[in-house]
Write a protein that holds these residues in place. Sequence first.
Motif, PDB file in Angstrom:
ATOM      1  N   GLU A  83       0.819  -1.221   0.000  1.00 13.77           N
ATOM      2  CA  GLU A  83       0.000   0.000   0.000  1.00 13.77           C
ATOM      3  C   GLU A  83       0.847   1.263   0.000  1.00 13.77           C
ATOM      4  O   GLU A  83       0.384   2.317  -0.439  1.00 13.77           O
ATOM      5  CB  GLU A  83      -0.974  -0.003   1.182  1.00 13.77           C
ATOM      6  N   GLU A  84       2.093   1.162   0.461  1.00 14.06           N
ATOM      7  CA  GLU A  84       2.983   2.323   0.458  1.00 14.06           C
ATOM      8  C   GLU A  84       3.786   2.435  -0.832  1.00 14.06           C
ATOM      9  O   GLU A  84       4.359   3.489  -1.115  1.00 14.06           O
ATOM     10  CB  GLU A  84       3.932   2.248   1.660  1.00 14.06           C
ATOM     11  N   ARG A  85       3.821   1.364  -1.598  1.00 16.12           N
ATOM     12  CA  ARG A  85       4.580   1.355  -2.849  1.00 16.12           C
ATOM     13  C   ARG A  85       3.683   1.513  -4.076  1.00 16.12           C
ATOM     14  O   ARG A  85       4.182   1.599  -5.190  1.00 16.12           O
ATOM     15  CB  ARG A  85       5.370   0.049  -2.973  1.00 16.12           C
ATOM     16  N   LEU A  86       2.363   1.523  -3.846  1.00  9.80           N
ATOM     17  CA  LEU A  86       1.423   1.609  -4.955  1.00  9.80           C
ATOM     18  C   LEU A  86       0.875   3.035  -5.049  1.00  9.80           C
ATOM     19  O   LEU A  86      -0.055   3.395  -4.332  1.00  9.80           O
ATOM     20  CB  LEU A  86       0.273   0.608  -4.758  1.00  9.80           C
ATOM     21  N   PRO A  87       1.448   3.866  -5.925  1.00 11.78           N
ATOM     22  CA  PRO A  87       0.995   5.253  -6.051  1.00 11.78           C
ATOM     23  C   PRO A  87      -0.334   5.329  -6.805  1.00 11.78           C
ATOM     24  O   PRO A  87      -0.787   4.328  -7.384  1.00 11.78           O
ATOM     25  CB  PRO A  87       2.124   5.905  -6.854  1.00 11.78           C
ATOM     26  N   PRO A  88      -0.977   6.496  -6.827  1.00  6.18           N
ATOM     27  CA  PRO A  88      -2.254   6.647  -7.555  1.00  6.18           C
ATOM     28  C   PRO A  88      -2.157   6.196  -9.011  1.00  6.18           C
ATOM     29  O   PRO A  88      -3.094   5.582  -9.533  1.00  6.18           O
ATOM     30  CB  PRO A  88      -2.535   8.148  -7.444  1.00  6.18           C
ATOM     31  N   PHE A  89      -1.038   6.490  -9.673  1.00  4.54           N
ATOM     32  CA  PHE A  89      -0.894   6.052 -11.062  1.00  4.54           C
ATOM     33  C   PHE A  89      -0.910   4.531 -11.161  1.00  4.54           C
ATOM     34  O   PHE A  89      -1.547   3.957 -12.045  1.00  4.54           O
ATOM     35  CB  PHE A  89       0.409   6.595 -11.653  1.00  4.54           C
ATOM     36  N   GLY A  90      -0.218   3.863 -10.238  1.00  2.00           N
ATOM     37  CA  GLY A  90      -0.217   2.404 -10.234  1.00  2.00           C
ATOM     38  C   GLY A  90      -1.592   1.843  -9.948  1.00  2.00           C
ATOM     39  O   GLY A  90      -2.000   0.826 -10.523  1.00  2.00           O
TER      40      GLY A  90
END
Length: 213
Positions: A83-90
């Motif tokens: 959840e901390e590595r998944l940005p809005p773009f992802g």
Amino acid sequence: MAHKKGFYEKYIKRPQDMLCAGAAILVLSPVMAVTAVLVRVKLGSPVLFRQVRPGRDGKPFTMYKFRSMTDARDENGEFLPDEERLPPFGQKLRSTSLDELPELFNILKGDMSVVGPRPLLMRYLPRYNARQARRNEVRPGFTGLAQVNGRNAITWEEKFEWDVRYVDSVSFLGDWSIILQTVKTVLSHEGISSGTSVTMEEFMGTPEPEKTD
């Protein structure tokens, strides 16, 4: 009951997969090109995420996806939680399933099928019980029966039941019904996350039922 191939699976499914994947790559090549550029700009290199997954009979193959996570790590060099590595773009890539498009090349290569149980992780193989392991009797799929019946919003046990049901009922009409339902699922953004994770929790195995006297 061991899996037995019918006429469709023996003679039609593989050529159909190649035709569908080739046509999709041709039509969607501009979309894939733009997605690749955006991934490179927003997430950096590499653009493609490569991971070894189990194919039919558990045979390993390298699966391709567009990268959707960053490489953010903690002070010990360990990856941060998803959840901390998944940005809005992802998140957008995943919600639209654009990150899955490179798997079309896996279909052309014969690693995957358009429809079948989703390829999971190699480390899950020894965690399956005998029934769950039957999902490996067919090629893994770009989409599958579990994906149109809850995707990540259902439990692992429910997913595997759908997978085994598919193995026991592979058919031309069934595959095309799943393909059409997949379009609806993707457009409605259904089942992208589980109730407690941005993707799906780790599968640790299904507890054996307690024996009673």
